[in-house]
Design an enzyme around this catalytic site. Structure first.
Site, short mmCIF file in Angstrom:
data_model
loop_
_atom_site.label_atom_id
_atom_site.label_comp_id
_atom_site.label_asym_id
_atom_site.label_seq_id
_atom_site.Cartn_x
_atom_site.Cartn_y
_atom_site.Cartn_z
N ILE A 131 0.83 -1.21 0.00
CA ILE A 131 0.00 0.00 0.00
C ILE A 131 0.87 1.26 0.00
CG2 ILE A 131 -1.94 -1.19 1.04
CD1 ILE A 131 -1.28 0.02 3.73
N ARG A 135 13.54 -6.52 14.42
CA ARG A 135 14.53 -6.31 13.35
C ARG A 135 13.93 -5.41 12.27
NH1 ARG A 135 16.59 -11.64 11.46
NH2 ARG A 135 18.62 -11.11 12.31
N VAL A 177 6.29 -1.36 12.13
CA VAL A 177 6.78 -0.03 12.45
C VAL A 177 5.88 1.08 11.88
CG1 VAL A 177 8.31 0.27 10.44
CG2 VAL A 177 8.98 1.20 12.64
N GLU A 205 2.77 1.87 12.05
CA GLU A 205 1.79 2.55 12.89
C GLU A 205 2.45 3.14 14.13
OE1 GLU A 205 -2.24 0.32 11.50
OE2 GLU A 205 -1.33 -0.45 13.31
#
Ligand code: MOS
Length: 725
Positions: free
Chosen positions: A468, A615, A690, A692
């Site tokens: 997206i 990670r 990560v 959000e």
């Protein structure tokens, strides 16, 4: 592959491709305009005609008649489709209101008809000729008005209580009791909701802009009352989703209905001014927070109740999630309250729950820290917890909140901040610094992929995972390259097609970790096939530089492909590790703002995010996610708000001219630091999400900075200048 114990060392740890800041492999297609979006399927649907929707002019009432005669006689018109022509339609599992109104209007701009014509202009002109006869009924549109009458939790989301919060508040040395509000917000993705539908006999293909292929496919099949096998959904490229494209929406259904009637492909793009009321939005919240501490600043009581509204059958905004887990404290109460409102459906928008929850909680923490007389960073560090506060037997898998805050303080120059507000002047500007903790849970769901190796050495990965704008294509290619030891350029990634294995999709920041884990699982299987073909031991074999190496021997990878291709498919499934360990992501957000002493204008001067999110699969795409989220947080702090007409029941500023989001000139220098946070409990990739996290806490950091600059404490978002004067 079942992932049910912490990952040991594995090929991903080599990080030849994973962990490297690779450019997006779909970048050139995007920047040259050659990536085909859902509305641009000229090759697959060259004879497509155009659908233009007609939306309800009222928020609630009876739909008496849709008069279509004039439109049907207009130039170029092929059909006008209403519920009467559409046949019986079900409601999708993930939908709350009907996507095409039948006898009742459930919300403003609910679709009531689709006009199909040879050209877009003809369809749009004819749509103006459709007359919608309806009878308005009274509705509830005002959350503030509804709030006092809603005192109980919804049945399926009971309050969570630990200890005795009331007693602890009575005996606390320092207390805070405040109400915070966040407004309704709209996703405002760059690409509007759009679909092109094509029927071939009883089989339907829809090119659409959707984050979750499998949800969309099954709900489209359910709505149309046809078997899911008869529906193919394709979302190869998506111009942003932010949660607004998690579910089947009216563009896809209307395109399918139109194409069935006119027997030609039909494409429908929701006009921008129809999107905020026709689709979903982030619901407004009113949040009541009470905190008590002892004299040293330890939290002894924390209570957080959040009110939001939704249509009948809708869900509450889960704005108290982070308060269950972010800080220690023996006595706790969190709860949700849901008012029935007849506004459009409230649903997920980037970091649903935590984003609006932290907008409130992290101002409250700033306030109580000040009352205690502590620096807000030190206060948060003092109240850190390494276990679920409601269940001390349950640790976090990894929790580096303290390191985020310490690293951020250092990098941002936090020690230069004046604790006393309104002390720093720069010409006509008052300058201040603020910070907030960031928190977002790490969600897991099964994700499948198919990997194919050709004799040429080309590797093809197929999964219905979507990209997206996040970088899915790239991190999936990096995963396959790492696992099979081939150059990145040799990996082809095909996404977003329901013919491919079902993935976790793009939502809730789970996509990166889970979809690459699915690719990992399929690659493990492929490696076994390769090793077997080469007579090597799969457990021992190293796949690197186009070779398979084991026991001192080395063979070209492609030697394993004798006839045709090797294909492997698998799905990663997660066991109970996320029950035994709380899995979350953490951040420290820092902001410096300047406030004009005369006008109240706020300019954000610097922003920093320090993230601990497992990670980092690709620091470049991850950084882009975080700075995009920080920009969204800036918008949430200062601009974004759907204005509710509480008499007529709709969002007034339903276009991009009046729904304000940041522009380039609003966005200052942004820095992002990722802590090394490899988490063997999250997945074989040892990654988390990560996209959000980058938003969670940003709004409060800015509002806290405004307080530090001016001494004016605002508890109602967005902080527009009228509130400062
Ligand atoms: Mo996200 S709001 O789950 O796309």
């Amino acid at each position: 592959m079942k992932f049910d114990k912490p990952a040991g060392s594995n090929p991903i740890d080599r990080q030849r491709y994973i962990g490297q800041p690779r450019d997006r492999i779909d970048g050139p297609l995007k920047t040259t305009g050659s990536a085909p979006y859902a509305y641009e399927r000229h090759r697959e649907a060259p004879d497509a005609v155009y659908g233009y929707p007609v939306m309800s002019p009222i928020a609630k009432g009876k739909l008496i008649a849709v008069e279509t005669d004039a439109a049907e006689g207009a130039p170029g018109v092929l059909a006008v489709i209403t519920a009467a022509q559409a046949g019986k339609l079900e409601i999708g599992d993930m939908n709350t209101a009907r996507l095409l109104a039948e006898y009742h209007i459930e919300h403003y701009h609910q679709a009531v008809a689709l006009v199909v014509a040879e050209t877009f202009e003809q369809a749009r002109a004819a749509a103006q000729l459709v007359v919608v006869r309806s009878e308005r009924e009274p509705g509830a549109y005002d959350l503030a008005e509804a709030q006092p009458s809603v005192t109980q939790a919804p049945e399926d989301t009971p309050d969570k209580a630990v200890g005795d919060v009331e007693q602890a508040l009575r005996t606390a040395s320092v207390t805070l009791d405040a109400v915070y509000t966040t407004p309704d917000q709209s996703h405002m993705a760059m690409e509007p909701h759009a679909s092109t539908a094509l029927w071939q006999q009883d089989t339907l293909t829809v090119w659409t802009s959707n984050q979750m292929i499998n949800w969309g496919r099954s709900d489209l099949a359910k709505t149309l009352n046809i078997p899911p096998e008869k529906v193919r959904l394709i979302s190869s490229y998506i111009g942003g989703g932010f949660g607004g494209k998690l579910f089947l929406r009216s563009d896809a259904l209307l395109a399918a209905l139109g194409a069935r009637v006119v027997k030609r492909p039909v494409k429908v793009m929701l006009p921008r001014p129809m999107i905020p009321n026709n689709t979903t939005h982030r619901p407004a919240t009113r949040q009541h927070i009470r905190i008590g501490t002892d004299a040293e600043g330890h939290i002894t009581a924390i209570s957080h109740l959040s009110w939001s509204g939704n249509l009948p059958g809708g869900t509450p905004e889960t704005a108290v999630q982070q308060t269950e887990l972010l800080y220690a404290g023996a006595n706790r109460l969190t709860g949700l309250r849901l008012a029935t409102l007849d506004l459009p459906e409230g649903n997920a928008m980037r970091a649903p729950g935590e984003a609006p929850g932290l907008m409130a909680l992290e101002i409250a923490i700033d306030e109580i820290a000040e009352k205690v007389g502590m620096d807000p960073v030190a206060f948060r560090i003092l109240n850190d917890t390494q276990v679920d506060p409601a269940d001390p037997q349950r640790p976090f898998s990894r929790r580096q909140l303290v390191a985020c805050l310490r690293t951020g303080s250092e990098a941002f120059g936090w020690q230069q901040r004046k604790a006393q507000p309104a002390q720093v002047r720069d010409g006509r500007w008052l300058v201040g610094m603020g910070m907030a903790a960031g928190f977002r849970n790490n969600l897991l769901s099964p994700s499948g992929a198919r990997v194919q190796l050709e004799a040429s050495g080309t590797v093809t990965v197929e999964t219905d995972m979507t990209d997206i704008g996040t970088g899915s294509y790239t991190i999936i290619a990096q995963t396959a390259a790492e696992m099979l030891g081939v150059p990145l350029e040799q990996v082809r990634v095909r996404l977003g097609d329901s013919d491919f294995p079902v993935s976790a999709g793009s939502g809730g920041q789970w996509g990166a970790n889970t979809s690459t884990s699915g690719v990992y699982a399929a690659c493990v299987k492929l490696r076994e096939q390769v090793a077997q073909a080469l007579g090597m031991d799969a457990a021992e074999a190293e796949f690197v530089e186009g070779e398979v190496r084991a026991a001192g021997h080395s063979r070209p990878l492609t030697d394993a492909v004798v006839n045709g291709t090797l294909v492997a498919e698998d799905t990663i499934e997660f066991g109970d590790l996320d029950e035994r360990y709380q899995q979350s992501t953490f951040a420290g957000h820092f902001a410096e703002v300047a406030v004009d002493i005369a006008t109240g204008e706020v300019r954000v001067r610097r922003m920093l995010a320090v993230c601990a999110a497992g990670r980092i699969l690709n620091p470049k795409t991850a950084r882009s996610q975080v700075i995009g989220a920080m920009t969204m947080g800036l918008g949430g702090a200062l601009m974004e708000e759907l204005a509710v007409d509480t008499r007529r029941g709709f969002f007034v500023n339903h276009d991009m001219a009046t729904y304000e989001v940041p522009v380039h000139a609003d966005v200052p220098r942004q820095e992002v630091i990722f802590l090394d946070d490899t988490d063997p409990i999250s997945s074989p990739m040892k990654a988390k999400g990560v996209g959000e996290l980058g938003l969670c806490g940003v709004g409060a950091a800015i509002v806290n900075a405004i307080y530090n600059a001016t001494g004016v404490r605002i508890r109602d978002y967005p902080v527009t200048l009228d509130k400062l004067l």
